[in-house]
Design a protein around this motif. Structure first.
Motif, mmCIF file in Angstrom:
data_model
loop_
_atom_site.group_PDB
_atom_site.id
_atom_site.type_symbol
_atom_site.label_atom_id
_atom_site.label_comp_id
_atom_site.label_asym_id
_atom_site.label_seq_id
_atom_site.Cartn_x
_atom_site.Cartn_y
_atom_site.Cartn_z
ATOM 1 N N SER A 185 0.846 -1.134 0.041
ATOM 2 C CA SER A 185 0.047 0.006 0.125
ATOM 3 C C SER A 185 0.624 1.429 -0.181
ATOM 4 O O SER A 185 0.661 2.219 -0.872
ATOM 5 N N GLU A 186 1.704 1.313 0.806
ATOM 6 C CA GLU A 186 2.498 2.557 0.923
ATOM 7 C C GLU A 186 3.416 2.754 -0.527
ATOM 8 O O GLU A 186 3.606 3.677 -0.665
ATOM 9 N N ILE A 187 3.871 1.794 -1.077
ATOM 10 C CA ILE A 187 4.854 1.773 -2.063
ATOM 11 C C ILE A 187 3.778 2.035 -3.124
ATOM 12 O O ILE A 187 4.074 3.095 -3.922
ATOM 13 N N ASN A 188 2.758 1.795 -3.338
ATOM 14 C CA ASN A 188 1.799 1.964 -4.378
ATOM 15 C C ASN A 188 1.427 3.465 -4.240
ATOM 16 O O ASN A 188 1.350 4.115 -5.434
ATOM 17 N N THR A 189 1.161 4.166 -3.134
ATOM 18 C CA THR A 189 0.988 5.503 -3.212
ATOM 19 C C THR A 189 1.953 6.367 -3.424
ATOM 20 O O THR A 189 2.398 7.400 -4.002
ATOM 21 N N ALA A 190 3.183 5.958 -2.760
ATOM 22 C CA ALA A 190 4.651 6.692 -3.040
ATOM 23 C C ALA A 190 4.884 6.752 -4.595
ATOM 24 O O ALA A 190 5.327 7.785 -5.028
ATOM 25 N N VAL A 191 4.813 5.660 -5.064
ATOM 26 C CA VAL A 191 5.159 5.397 -6.658
ATOM 27 C C VAL A 191 4.193 6.411 -7.373
ATOM 28 O O VAL A 191 4.579 6.979 -8.299
ATOM 29 N N ARG A 192 2.948 6.199 -7.108
ATOM 30 C CA ARG A 192 1.958 6.987 -7.827
ATOM 31 C C ARG A 192 2.552 8.616 -8.053
ATOM 32 O O ARG A 192 2.261 9.348 -8.894
ATOM 33 N N LYS A 193 2.986 9.068 -6.868
ATOM 34 C CA LYS A 193 3.215 10.502 -6.856
ATOM 35 C C LYS A 193 4.257 10.848 -7.772
ATOM 36 O O LYS A 193 4.255 12.026 -8.309
ATOM 37 N N PHE A 194 4.916 9.926 -8.470
ATOM 38 C CA PHE A 194 6.131 10.144 -9.394
ATOM 39 C C PHE A 194 5.558 9.828 -10.775
ATOM 40 O O PHE A 194 6.360 9.862 -11.622
ATOM 41 N N ASN A 195 4.334 9.628 -10.743
ATOM 42 C CA ASN A 195 3.668 9.420 -12.132
ATOM 43 C C ASN A 195 4.083 7.947 -12.767
ATOM 44 O O ASN A 195 3.990 7.650 -13.895
ATOM 45 N N PRO A 214 -3.078 -8.028 24.199
ATOM 46 C CA PRO A 214 -2.294 -7.164 23.282
ATOM 47 C C PRO A 214 -0.886 -7.505 23.077
ATOM 48 O O PRO A 214 -0.289 -7.562 24.166
ATOM 49 N N LEU A 215 -0.596 -7.621 21.824
ATOM 50 C CA LEU A 215 0.803 -8.361 21.822
ATOM 51 C C LEU A 215 2.106 -7.507 21.569
ATOM 52 O O LEU A 215 1.983 -6.486 20.661
ATOM 53 N N SER A 216 3.067 -7.347 22.558
ATOM 54 C CA SER A 216 4.115 -6.393 22.274
ATOM 55 C C SER A 216 5.098 -7.232 21.268
ATOM 56 O O SER A 216 4.835 -8.177 20.811
ATOM 57 N N CYS A 217 5.672 -6.152 20.418
ATOM 58 C CA CYS A 217 6.390 -6.373 19.104
ATOM 59 C C CYS A 217 7.474 -5.554 19.009
ATOM 60 O O CYS A 217 7.543 -4.403 19.428
ATOM 61 N N VAL A 218 8.151 -5.798 17.985
ATOM 62 C CA VAL A 218 9.125 -4.984 17.640
ATOM 63 C C VAL A 218 8.709 -4.660 16.155
ATOM 64 O O VAL A 218 8.281 -5.147 15.033
ATOM 65 N N GLU A 219 8.378 -3.099 16.144
ATOM 66 C CA GLU A 219 7.822 -2.335 14.980
ATOM 67 C C GLU A 219 8.709 -2.102 14.022
ATOM 68 O O GLU A 219 9.878 -1.634 14.518
ATOM 69 N N GLN A 220 8.567 -2.477 12.649
ATOM 70 C CA GLN A 220 9.324 -2.030 11.818
ATOM 71 C C GLN A 220 8.868 -0.658 11.128
ATOM 72 O O GLN A 220 7.737 -0.700 10.864
ATOM 73 N N PRO A 221 9.713 -0.042 10.650
ATOM 74 C CA PRO A 221 9.504 1.412 10.063
ATOM 75 C C PRO A 221 9.184 1.111 8.612
ATOM 76 O O PRO A 221 9.567 1.583 7.667
ATOM 77 N N VAL A 222 8.005 0.561 8.447
ATOM 78 C CA VAL A 222 7.331 0.017 7.364
ATOM 79 C C VAL A 222 7.317 1.210 6.173
ATOM 80 O O VAL A 222 7.654 1.336 5.235
ATOM 81 N N LYS A 223 6.625 2.447 6.972
ATOM 82 C CA LYS A 223 6.057 3.526 5.876
ATOM 83 C C LYS A 223 7.809 4.278 5.413
ATOM 84 O O LYS A 223 7.846 4.376 4.165
ATOM 85 N N ASP A 224 8.703 4.123 6.415
ATOM 86 C CA ASP A 224 10.027 4.691 5.950
ATOM 87 C C ASP A 224 10.763 3.882 4.868
ATOM 88 O O ASP A 224 11.321 4.219 3.952
ATOM 89 N N ILE A 225 10.341 2.761 5.436
ATOM 90 C CA ILE A 225 11.138 1.644 4.370
ATOM 91 C C ILE A 225 10.852 1.661 2.920
ATOM 92 O O ILE A 225 11.273 1.850 1.690
ATOM 93 N N SER A 226 9.304 1.766 2.916
ATOM 94 C CA SER A 226 8.642 2.129 1.557
ATOM 95 C C SER A 226 9.108 3.425 0.662
ATOM 96 O O SER A 226 9.430 3.109 -0.208
ATOM 97 N N ILE A 227 8.922 4.350 1.516
ATOM 98 C CA ILE A 227 9.265 5.750 0.953
ATOM 99 C C ILE A 227 10.578 5.836 0.309
ATOM 100 O O ILE A 227 10.921 6.215 -0.626
#
Lengths: 337, 337
Positions: B84-94, B287-300
């Motif tokens: 989802s993140e990549i899709n939208t990021a890419v679209r910004k560049f046409n 509620p599960l504790s977890c290691v959150e990966q910076p998905v958005k940053d990685i994608s962008i």
DNA sequence: AAAAATAGAACAAACGTTTGTACAAGAAAT
DNA sequence: ATTTCTTGTACAAACGTTTGTTCTATTTTT
């Protein structure tokens, strides 16, 4: 090693590009290409690692081998599931899918459709995110088959495949009533959308059939936020509902957050049932009962359907509703009093 | 109304297709096209509802305006989020993204890559599903930029952006140790994969640093099934671990199912922590504790990175690890004894 | 008034295919 | 020995763009 093209093969094989093209397209018999020539072409193609240039062939034939899928949000597991199913189904036919998410925004949806049209898509499967259909009709009028899934429009001749939302909602409501609930609130999604209207109708009819008039219908969006807000509001009432029927899994999640903040237990303090299934639902604090939509069937039917239309076949029935399935888990109990 | 082409516009405007093309491509100044001519072209284009034919222009220019994204599974919310993140990021560049899921199958991955290559993708972002990289190297050698995200290979010069898996695992383990755990089991994913190796290393180092040698590392796949099976097995041990560290959210879900079947409570009976975050995690029974990966940053970053490469810019640093974030919820308690 | 410079626009080739039609050579029929 | 089939293959146009180059007016300079 640069990309080889059909001309390179022709040279290597000592034949014309015409012959090469015909062999590679399986039209060898039709044009009586000799066995040895076929052999030579194939060998050369392999040796040169030939990959046909889709653009060129598409430009010539007008066929892109591409269909588009527009869904409201990839982040919604329900739609992600649809996307996944459609993706694999489409690939079996040697087509490819371009997936777009409209982000639940009609304007984005329109823009994307325009972009996609420029890419010569041969067909479109869409979960429309609003109550507008003109832009889809336009695509259809351009000769590109369109199929709506999940959400659709009743009075427009755009084919659709969806769940029997009325029946799903009716059954879920009936189930709540049978468990003794009478003060039930339905948190709905986008009011203009057909599935929402039918779900609401199913809900109301079930209530009326049971002689229950004591219901509330509220909400206006298939979002987490809507579910959260509406639940917050509900809990302010002096006479709280004993059960909530959320019309989507996103709404349900919002409900749960609001309930949790008030330290209310499901189903001890309040019962909850929702539309849409997801593996996670089974692992929630209280596994959530739901109306499961036949996602896989919808996806596969949609793809078959669309490809038939692309091939110019007309289809017998263009409006299909599949039966939903009530999955009973632990989120509905007797009404708390 | 048929699709208009550049020739139609030229006729309507009374100009040549050359001029039309140049105006429409913003090269009017460069080629000194008069203002009135520009005006005429634009008007005609609007009037004819002109949509450029990508195939033709791509055939000519060799640029497809398309990048490919291959992920192991759209059904995995973690990857769906990336998509989802990549899709939208890419679209910004046409640009547009073609998403494929390899279904965690290297052969599928290879086949899809081949298909995609035929569609003249300009770049590839991939979460490789196995420990093979030759096919990706081939694409890269064809001059198509490739970037790995999430999973990657250390000794090959394919750029990657990922989470600092070592640190994430190290911190999570340390967190478990600080809460008093010593008998900890790590359920790992695909052993050949770099992230898995680093997570395991982070786990082991944290254990060693604390002088704990009493650990088990087991499992061999980033799947629900693996988590389920391994947990089942673990629970047979005479000396059960007091905490489990699942190396992916799918594994964690499998764990939870197994635990639930044994009626074990988290964290009362056993603690659980996992890699990867997801909104649902907050609504689980615990509620599960977890290691959150910076998905958005990685994608962008991946998208920006890739587009730079496509534009022929070389990039300063081609191997990036972003810091993970430990999200503490309620799934880790004191060790049960 | 002639030459030079500039502005504006068009020609035509090229991208890699597909495909209707034409062509050549040998075999069969006359 | 011609004509007629058959078999196998090639020619060339077309799909809709982009773009290096050329061409024609018009203006400016000398």
């Amino acid at each position: 090693m640069q990309k080889a093209n059909i001309t390179d093969i022709a040279e290597m094989a000592g034949l014309s590009i015409t012959t090469v093209s015909r062999v590679l397209n399986g039209k060898a018999e039709q044009y009586r290409i000799g066995k040895k020539s076929q052999q030579k072409v194939r060998e050369a193609a392999k040796k040169l690692n030939y990959v046909p240039n889709h653009f060129a062939s598409n430009l010539r034939t007008g066929k892109s081998g591409t269909i588009a899928l527009i869904i409201p949000s990839l982040n919604n597991p329900f739609f992600a599931g649809i996307a996944s199913e459609i993706n694999t189904a489409v690939r079996k036919f040697n087509y490819i899918t371009i997936i777009s998410d409209s982000d639940e925004n009609v304007d984005t949806e329109k823009m994307e459709l325009l972009q996609l049209a420029a890419r010569n898509i041969e067909g479109l499967i869409i979960v429309p995110c609003g109550d507008q259909w003109e832009h889809m009709k336009e695509i259809q009028d351009m000769g590109i088959p369109v199929i709506c899934i999940d959400r659709y429009f009743e009075d427009i001749d755009i084919p659709f495949i969806s769940t029997d939302n009325y029946e799903g909602a009716f059954n879920a409501t009936k189930y709540l009533i049978e468990r003794g609930h009478s003060r039930i609130t339905c948190i709905q999604g986008v009011q203009g959308s057909t599935p929402n209207r039918l779900r609401v109708k199913g809900f109301m009819d079930a209530m009326k059939e049971a002689g229950q008039e004591n219901y509330i219908i509220t909400g206006d969006d298939f979002t987490f936020h809507n579910g959260y807000l509406e639940t917050k509001l509900l809990l302010q009432l002096k006479e709280r509902p004993t059960a909530i029927f959320a019309l989507s899994n996103t709404i349900a999640m919002g409900c749960m957050k609001a309930l949790k903040e008030k330290n209310l237990q499901i189903p001890k303090d309040i019962s909850l049932i929702t539309f849409d299934d997801h593996p996670y639902l089974d692992y929630l604090s209280t596994p959530l009962s739901c109306v499961e939509q036949p996602v896989k069937d919808i996806s596969i039917m949609a793809v078959k359907f669309l490809l038939s239309l692309i091939q110019g076949k007309s289809i017998a029935q263009s409006q299909v509703l599949l039966k939903p399935n009530l999955i009973v888990r632990d989120s509905v109990g007797a009404p708390a009093e």
